[in-house]
Design an enzyme around this catalytic site. Structure first.
Site, PDB file in Angstrom:
ATOM      1  N   CYS A  50       0.840  -1.201   0.000  1.00  0.00           N
ATOM      2  CA  CYS A  50       0.000   0.000   0.000  1.00  0.00           C
ATOM      3  C   CYS A  50       0.873   1.248   0.000  1.00  0.00           C
ATOM      4  O   CYS A  50       1.391   1.660   1.039  1.00  0.00           O
ATOM      5  CB  CYS A  50      -0.925  -0.027   1.228  1.00  0.00           C
ATOM      6  SG  CYS A  50      -1.985   1.409   1.377  1.00  0.00           S
ATOM      7  N   CYS A 105      -0.326   4.131   2.130  1.00  0.00           N
ATOM      8  CA  CYS A 105      -0.199   3.894   3.580  1.00  0.00           C
ATOM      9  C   CYS A 105       1.246   4.084   4.037  1.00  0.00           C
ATOM     10  O   CYS A 105       1.498   4.663   5.084  1.00  0.00           O
ATOM     11  CB  CYS A 105      -0.588   2.468   3.957  1.00  0.00           C
ATOM     12  SG  CYS A 105      -2.144   1.890   3.305  1.00  0.00           S
ATOM     13  N   ASP A 106       2.186   3.558   3.273  1.00  0.00           N
ATOM     14  CA  ASP A 106       3.562   3.448   3.762  1.00  0.00           C
ATOM     15  C   ASP A 106       4.562   4.352   3.045  1.00  0.00           C
ATOM     16  O   ASP A 106       5.724   4.428   3.429  1.00  0.00           O
ATOM     17  CB  ASP A 106       4.038   1.987   3.627  1.00  0.00           C
ATOM     18  CG  ASP A 106       3.179   1.036   4.445  1.00  0.00           C
ATOM     19  OD1 ASP A 106       2.585   1.490   5.437  1.00  0.00           O
ATOM     20  OD2 ASP A 106       3.096  -0.154   4.099  1.00  0.00           O
TER      21      ASP A 106
END
Lengths: 301, 103
Positions: A130, A133-134
């Protein structure tokens, strides 16, 4: 015995629960992890009617609370099997067996893995599925994205703004994703295309240090990256249900827009169904349709 | 016990020098799975007097995140006597988090 058991508490399953309660049916929702499904990873939903901006977490929480307020029961156990006993269906979890007149499978999908050694061990230590997300953890570092679809291309574009360098690794020399995105990527100075290649090895001590890629021509190359973003598609979480309902070659449950499977009394809703458009709005729509068919089925028993 | 907010300044005192086992929850406001994990982390803090639960906002504490090699959140790290003993990445049910501290 419940009227309807819903397997999965993502947008499709939660919407099913709302519709089923409003049809005065008793409802049990089984969820393996947390309510919300994959939408909880989306920071900002901009394409759902009415809500111009809403985070995936807020969306999921609201729908969950709505289903709870209507009286749907929730149990956090993973469904591992369905036994079709005709008018009664049994859903087997890791610790219990539950009975219902009808079942709606709304298990969604999960990230497809690369299938390279040490991949699981390095999740959160360099391997990610992701980018939004990261991505922030790779500021000014080198990263690679694997995949050839829109997700991979968009991930690469997103990361190009954050990371020092982005390698995009794809096993063919043409992308399935949109040409416009490919063009934008080509214009970025810090993006390098590594085509006709696949990742064959992850080099890491405690965390990812480099990857080894194998070109179609047989040559290998070691690329130093701190992060490897895997965007090679998703796989439907139907592995436990192939005995009771028909799956297509890719593992999706075969059902038309009426969400009715080949097994009477077993329905499917959301991303794990054969369909062309997998979006939040089509998942919730499936929830309503599946319940409508399930209620019709129960009332005719 | 309440969850303690930890930053660069009090990290050593609250985490590394803690007599109790510490569960450090690295999180951020924009991270959905972190918000899902929050009530569970708070539950553990309330129920377990023998465990110290701390919260670290990675946007405010970039250096701590970097130092402890947090590259994905939510990330819960268990510390014992100042040393990392276990960690989990992503949303996990309560039982999984308790496993980090040997339960």
């Amino acid at each position: 015995m419940y009227d309807i058991i819903i397997i999965g508490a993502g947008p499709a399953g939660l919407t099913s629960a709302i519709y089923a309660k409003r049809a005065s049916k008793s409802v049990l929702v089984l969820e393996a992890k947390a309510y919300g499904g994959q939408i909880i990873n989306t920071p900002d939903i901009e394409n759902y009617p009415v809500a111009a901006h809403i985070s995936g977490f807020e969306f999921a929480t609201k729908v969950y609370e709505q289903a709870q307020a209507l009286g749907a029961e929730f149990v956090f156990e993973k469904a591992v099997d369905i036994r079709d006993l005709g008018d009664i269906k049994e859903v087997v979890t890791e610790s219990n067996v539950y009975q219902a007149k009808a079942v709606i499978i709304a298990t969604g999908s999960e990230n497809r893995k690369l299938g390279v050694e040490r991949e699981d061990e390095l999740v959160g230590r360099g391997i990610s599925y992701c980018a939004t997300c990261d991505g922030a953890f790779y500021r000014k570092k080198s990263v690679a994205v694997v995949g050839g679809g829109n997700t991979a291309l968009e991930d690469a574009l997103y990361l190009a703004d954050i990371a020092e360098k982005v390698y995009i690794i794809h096993r063919r020399d043409e992308f399935r994703g949109e040409d416009a995105t490919v063009k934008s990527l080509k214009e970025r100075e810090n993006v390098e295309f590594v085509l006709n290649s696949q990742v064959v090895k992850l080099n890491a001590d405690k965390r990812l240090e480099s990857i080894e890629v194998l070109n179609k021509d047989g040559s290998t190359r070691v690329i130093e990256v701190k992060g490897l973003f895997v965007a090679v598609g998703r796989i439907p979480e139907n592995q436990n249900f192939g005995k009771v309902v028909n799956l297509d070659q890719s593992g999706y449950i075969v059902a038309g827009e009426d969400c009715t499977t080949n097994a009477k009394g077993i329905f499917v809703a959301g991303d794990n169904r054969v369909k062309n458009v997998r979006q939040l709005v089509t998942a919730t729509a499936d929830g309503a349709v599946a319940v409508s068919e399930a209620v019709k089925y129960i009332n005719n028993l | 016990m309440a969850v303690i907010d930890v930053n660069e300044k009090n990290f050593e005192q609250e985490v590394l020098k803690s007599d109790k086992v510490v569960l450090a929850d690295f999180n951020a406001d924009w991270c959905g799975p972190c918000q899902m994990l929050k009530p569970i982390v708070h539950e553990i803090a309330d129920e377990r007097a023998d465990v110290k639960v701390v919260s670290i906002n990675i946007d405010d504490e970039e250096d701590l995140a970097e130092k402890y090699e947090v590259f994905s959140i939510p990330c819960v790290v268990a510390f014992k006597n100042g040393e990392e003993v276990a960690r989990s990445v992503g949303f996990k049910p309560k039982a999984e988090l308790l496993k980090l501290i040997g339960d």
